[in-house]
Each structure stands twice: as C-alpha cells, then as structure tokens.
Design a protein around this motif. Sequence first.
Motif, PDB file in Angstrom:
ATOM      1  N   MET A 134       0.830  -1.210   0.000  1.00 19.05           N
ATOM      2  CA  MET A 134       0.000   0.000   0.000  1.00 19.05           C
ATOM      3  C   MET A 134       0.862   1.257   0.000  1.00 19.05           C
ATOM      4  SD  MET A 134      -3.374  -0.818   2.277  1.00 19.05           S
ATOM      5  CE  MET A 134      -2.549  -1.416   3.738  1.00 19.05           C
ATOM      6  N   ILE A 135       1.981   1.219   0.716  1.00 21.70           N
ATOM      7  CA  ILE A 135       2.878   2.375   0.726  1.00 21.70           C
ATOM      8  C   ILE A 135       3.423   2.634  -0.676  1.00 21.70           C
ATOM      9  CG2 ILE A 135       5.157   3.156   1.496  1.00 21.70           C
ATOM     10  CD1 ILE A 135       4.481   1.977   4.251  1.00 21.70           C
ATOM     11  N   GLN A 136       3.753   1.573  -1.397  1.00 28.74           N
ATOM     12  CA  GLN A 136       4.262   1.738  -2.759  1.00 28.74           C
ATOM     13  C   GLN A 136       3.225   2.374  -3.675  1.00 28.74           C
ATOM     14  OE1 GLN A 136       5.389  -2.271  -3.694  1.00 28.74           O
ATOM     15  NE2 GLN A 136       7.474  -2.019  -2.922  1.00 28.74           N
ATOM     16  N   LYS A 137       1.940   2.112  -3.427  1.00 28.78           N
ATOM     17  CA  LYS A 137       0.874   2.630  -4.278  1.00 28.78           C
ATOM     18  C   LYS A 137       0.418   4.024  -3.850  1.00 28.78           C
ATOM     19  CE  LYS A 137       0.547  -1.228  -6.553  1.00 28.78           C
ATOM     20  NZ  LYS A 137       0.999  -1.352  -7.893  1.00 28.78           N
ATOM     21  N   SER A 138       0.814   4.452  -2.654  1.00 30.67           N
ATOM     22  CA  SER A 138       0.361   5.736  -2.124  1.00 30.67           C
ATOM     23  C   SER A 138       1.210   6.880  -2.666  1.00 30.67           C
ATOM     24  CB  SER A 138       0.446   5.740  -0.598  1.00 30.67           C
ATOM     25  OG  SER A 138      -0.392   4.763  -0.060  1.00 30.67           O
ATOM     26  N   GLN A 139       0.656   8.090  -2.512  1.00 33.71           N
ATOM     27  CA  GLN A 139       1.404   9.281  -2.891  1.00 33.71           C
ATOM     28  C   GLN A 139       2.590   9.426  -1.950  1.00 33.71           C
ATOM     29  OE1 GLN A 139      -1.034  12.757  -2.892  1.00 33.71           O
ATOM     30  NE2 GLN A 139      -2.288  12.063  -4.594  1.00 33.71           N
ATOM     31  N   ARG A 140       3.694   9.847  -2.506  1.00 37.70           N
ATOM     32  CA  ARG A 140       4.890  10.020  -1.697  1.00 37.70           C
ATOM     33  C   ARG A 140       5.265  11.489  -1.677  1.00 37.70           C
ATOM     34  NH1 ARG A 140       8.571   4.861  -3.493  1.00 37.70           N
ATOM     35  NH2 ARG A 140       6.916   3.351  -3.193  1.00 37.70           N
ATOM     36  N   ASN A 141       5.030  12.099  -0.554  1.00 38.41           N
ATOM     37  CA  ASN A 141       5.440  13.479  -0.347  1.00 38.41           C
ATOM     38  C   ASN A 141       5.646  13.689   1.145  1.00 38.41           C
ATOM     39  OD1 ASN A 141       2.844  13.982   0.788  1.00 38.41           O
ATOM     40  ND2 ASN A 141       2.032  14.407  -1.250  1.00 38.41           N
ATOM     41  N   ALA A 142       6.198  14.828   1.507  1.00 38.27           N
ATOM     42  CA  ALA A 142       6.517  15.098   2.912  1.00 38.27           C
ATOM     43  C   ALA A 142       5.262  15.057   3.779  1.00 38.27           C
ATOM     44  CB  ALA A 142       7.218  16.445   3.034  1.00 38.27           C
ATOM     45  N   PHE A 143       4.154  15.580   3.271  1.00 40.02           N
ATOM     46  CA  PHE A 143       2.917  15.586   4.047  1.00 40.02           C
ATOM     47  C   PHE A 143       2.461  14.164   4.361  1.00 40.02           C
ATOM     48  CE2 PHE A 143      -1.700  15.375   4.330  1.00 40.02           C
ATOM     49  CZ  PHE A 143      -1.914  16.210   5.418  1.00 40.02           C
ATOM     50  N   SER A 144       2.484  13.274   3.365  1.00 39.37           N
ATOM     51  CA  SER A 144       2.060  11.889   3.584  1.00 39.37           C
ATOM     52  C   SER A 144       2.930  11.201   4.623  1.00 39.37           C
ATOM     53  CB  SER A 144       2.104  11.103   2.275  1.00 39.37           C
ATOM     54  OG  SER A 144       1.198  11.626   1.356  1.00 39.37           O
ATOM     55  N   TYR A 145       4.243  11.390   4.519  1.00 39.59           N
ATOM     56  CA  TYR A 145       5.140  10.770   5.490  1.00 39.59           C
ATOM     57  C   TYR A 145       4.913  11.337   6.890  1.00 39.59           C
ATOM     58  CZ  TYR A 145       7.628   8.546   1.647  1.00 39.59           C
ATOM     59  OH  TYR A 145       7.951   7.775   0.561  1.00 39.59           O
ATOM     60  N   ALA A 146       4.706  12.642   6.988  1.00 39.85           N
ATOM     61  CA  ALA A 146       4.441  13.259   8.296  1.00 39.85           C
ATOM     62  C   ALA A 146       3.134  12.728   8.887  1.00 39.85           C
ATOM     63  CB  ALA A 146       4.382  14.780   8.153  1.00 39.85           C
ATOM     64  N   LEU A 147       2.128  12.551   8.044  1.00 38.02           N
ATOM     65  CA  LEU A 147       0.841  12.038   8.505  1.00 38.02           C
ATOM     66  C   LEU A 147       0.976  10.589   8.993  1.00 38.02           C
ATOM     67  CD1 LEU A 147      -1.987  13.235   8.730  1.00 38.02           C
ATOM     68  CD2 LEU A 147      -2.509  12.276   6.507  1.00 38.02           C
ATOM     69  N   ILE A 148       1.698   9.772   8.247  1.00 41.49           N
ATOM     70  CA  ILE A 148       1.922   8.378   8.652  1.00 41.49           C
ATOM     71  C   ILE A 148       2.674   8.331   9.983  1.00 41.49           C
ATOM     72  CG2 ILE A 148       3.215   6.269   8.101  1.00 41.49           C
ATOM     73  CD1 ILE A 148       2.657   6.937   5.112  1.00 41.49           C
ATOM     74  N   PHE A 149       3.739   9.109  10.081  1.00 41.62           N
ATOM     75  CA  PHE A 149       4.547   9.128  11.301  1.00 41.62           C
ATOM     76  C   PHE A 149       3.731   9.634  12.488  1.00 41.62           C
ATOM     77  CE2 PHE A 149       7.765  11.157  14.080  1.00 41.62           C
ATOM     78  CZ  PHE A 149       8.494  10.024  14.395  1.00 41.62           C
ATOM     79  N   LEU A 167     -10.020  10.085  12.065  1.00 41.37           N
ATOM     80  CA  LEU A 167     -10.772  11.307  11.796  1.00 41.37           C
ATOM     81  C   LEU A 167      -9.821  12.478  11.544  1.00 41.37           C
ATOM     82  CD1 LEU A 167     -13.511  12.731  11.629  1.00 41.37           C
ATOM     83  CD2 LEU A 167     -13.370  13.087  14.098  1.00 41.37           C
ATOM     84  N   ALA A 168      -8.802  12.597  12.385  1.00 41.24           N
ATOM     85  CA  ALA A 168      -7.815  13.662  12.204  1.00 41.24           C
ATOM     86  C   ALA A 168      -7.094  13.517  10.865  1.00 41.24           C
ATOM     87  CB  ALA A 168      -6.816  13.654  13.359  1.00 41.24           C
ATOM     88  N   CYS A 169      -6.715  12.306  10.505  1.00 43.66           N
ATOM     89  CA  CYS A 169      -6.043  12.074   9.213  1.00 43.66           C
ATOM     90  C   CYS A 169      -6.957  12.424   8.047  1.00 43.66           C
ATOM     91  CB  CYS A 169      -5.581  10.625   9.107  1.00 43.66           C
ATOM     92  SG  CYS A 169      -4.177  10.226  10.165  1.00 43.66           S
ATOM     93  N   ALA A 170      -8.230  12.078   8.160  1.00 34.11           N
ATOM     94  CA  ALA A 170      -9.184  12.406   7.098  1.00 34.11           C
ATOM     95  C   ALA A 170      -9.321  13.915   6.948  1.00 34.11           C
ATOM     96  CB  ALA A 170     -10.540  11.769   7.383  1.00 34.11           C
TER      97      ALA A 170
END
Length: 186
Positions: A134-149, A167-170
């Motif tokens: 799923m990570i490989q298929k997801s968008q890769r940018n600083a925001f996405s990584y910060a949200l995951i972390f 809810l916060a992530c959405a």
Amino acid sequence: MEDKKRLIKILFLTFFKIGAFTFGGGLAMIPLIQREIAEKRKWITEDELLDMLVIAESTPGPVAINVATFVGYRVCGFWGALFATVGIVLPSFVVIVLISGILQAFEDSRVAQYAFFGIRAGVLALILRALFTMIQKSQRNAFSYALIFGAFLATGIFGVNVLLVMLACAVLGTGYTFFTARRMEK
C-alpha cells in the motif's frame, strides 16, 4: 442471466477461498484479497482496492468483510455483495463452531501455545507485506510521510483512540488536498 449466476458463484468461491486459507483476521487477508481480486481476476484496480481499504477500515465491521461486500457489489450488485460476504465469513463460522467445544482442552497445552505464537508471527509478516504494498501505491510526499509518522506516534506510542486518529487524518488529508488544489489553480 447465466453469466451473472456464474460470476456470483465465482465471487462466492473466491471469497470462500480467501476466508478459508487466511489466518489472523481481516488485515491478514489483505494480501490474498489483493492478489485474487486486483491482480488475478482484475475485478478492481490496485488504486480502487486502496480506496476500498480506506473506506472499509473507517466503516463499522471487519475490514475483509467490508472489502468483500464492496467488491461483490461492484462486480455483481446486491447478489454479488451478499454471496461475497457469505463466502468470506462462512469458513470462519464453520471453524469456530467446530473447535469451540474442544478449544478449552488445548488452552494450557504448550504445543498449542507455540503453534499460536508461530501463527501470530506469520500473520504479522502478511500484514507488513500488505503495508509495504500500500505504501508503494500511495502518494509520496513530505505531508504523507508526516501524517503516517504522526498517526503511528499517536496510536502506537501515546495510545490515542484509533477512531480519533483516523478522523484527524481524514480532516488533514482533505485540507491538504484542498489547499494544494487551490494553490495549483493560481
């Protein structure tokens, strides 16, 4: 009409196989669902599966059952949803009914405890494989990584309720998408 009946039968058997040969719950079923539904049968795309997983995770009920229902409906309407759902649930139901009476006898068995320990390790490997896919298929940018972390820290370290984190992530993801889309318009 005959093609639709045949497709419903294939839906049922496919999800029955997924339910019968996957141990560890809904998340452990994701790699098999991905292989059978998106790669092998091409009923949906990888991106659609990722979207379905997000929706399935945020709606009530087990993830795999929700995905089976969504895919069944997408492929064959109401009857497809019904038979896909029954197909994925039936193996677990039968196994639980069969072993519920004898499980207590093995509760203190060291062999059974070791077997369950090994099964848990295998399930963890399947979940990690699905995560990396799923990570490989997801968008890769600083925001996405910060949200995951941030989501990992909130749930894994600080024990924040998963529903609040989702809810916060959405909200943050929607806001980020809206903000970047407006910025690109200018």
